[in-house]
Design a protein around this motif. Structure first.
Motif: not given
Length: 242
Positions: A130-136, A140
């Motif tokens: 989820k955190e990597l999806t929010v970032k980019d 990812a």
């Protein structure tokens, strides 16, 4: 002790891979392939002609023509093949971007499963995804799902230049032998010096790539000997005096 601590402090996430051998994989593969091909191709070609000729001119001409044609062929072939790999990577990235738009939840679950298989707990894996999806999200998935990163990504022009230049350098060595060695027994001179050239190439490639020297020398010398032996055989069996 202070010096060691300073060295450790200088290592960051941006430079910690600089000293690793994997950074050299793309250009080293192309360079070793080109040099090896240049040495073996020109030597084999010259040996085949030398086995059927008692004059220097045909041997030298064959080696020179092979050097020019081989260098251009290696560069063009490497550029085309690596460009094909680049096209595949781009197509997969575009497909991944489309899938992220059409089914983001499915893609999120896939990313979480990837991290879970690497050893993270299910909850942790989902949180990381989820955190990597929010970032980019695309970055990812490109890295962790498709396995494409800065190190493995194909570079057509770099590979083409490395192959063409290294083929030329490798091919010049047996060309010099055809120019300087006695015509009588030329094939034996070529074989002897080519083995030396291959051993040196094996040592250089092993040291540059951080692999075992003995294994590299045996691998490159055995296959080079087979190629030259078969070329000499063809020259003896089908050669005519030229």
């Amino acid at each position: 002790m202070a010096k060691k601590e300073n060295t450790i402090d200088e290592i960051t996430i941006d430079n910690y891979l600089d000293s690793h051998y994997i950074n050299r994989s793309n250009w080293l593969r192309a360079a070793v392939l080109g040099a090896n091909d240049g040495i073996i191709s020109i030597s084999s070609l010259a040996i085949g002609v030398a086995a059927a000729s008692a004059a220097r001119a045909p041997i030298l001409l064959a080696a020179l023509a092979g050097l020019v044609a081989g260098a251009l062929s290696m560069a063009a072939g490497e550029y085309v093949s690596v460009s094909s790999q680049t096209d595949i990577e781009k197509a997969d990235i575009e497909r991944e971007a489309k899938e992220l738009e059409e089914m983001p939840e499915v893609e999120l679950n896939i990313l979480a499963q990837i991290y879970e298989r690497r050893g993270l707990k299910k909850e942790t894996a989902m949180q990381v995804a989820k955190e990597l999806t929010v970032k980019d999200a695309l970055a990812a998935h490109v890295k962790d799902e498709l396995g494409i990163n800065e190190i493995s990504q194909a570079h057509p022009m770099q590979a083409a230049l490395a192959s063409g230049a290294s083929f030329t350098v490798g091919g010049i060595l047996p060309l010099l032998v055809t120019l300087l060695a006695p015509v009588t027994g030329m094939e034996y001179w070529l074989y002897g010096f080519t083995v030396i050239f291959l051993i040196v190439l094996g040592i250089l490639s092993a040291r540059t790539g951080g692999s075992g020297i003995k294994k590299a020398i045996l691998r490159i010398t055995i296959w080079g000997t087979i190629a030259m032996g078969l070329s000499a055989l063809v020259g003896y069996l089908f050669g005519v005096n030229v």
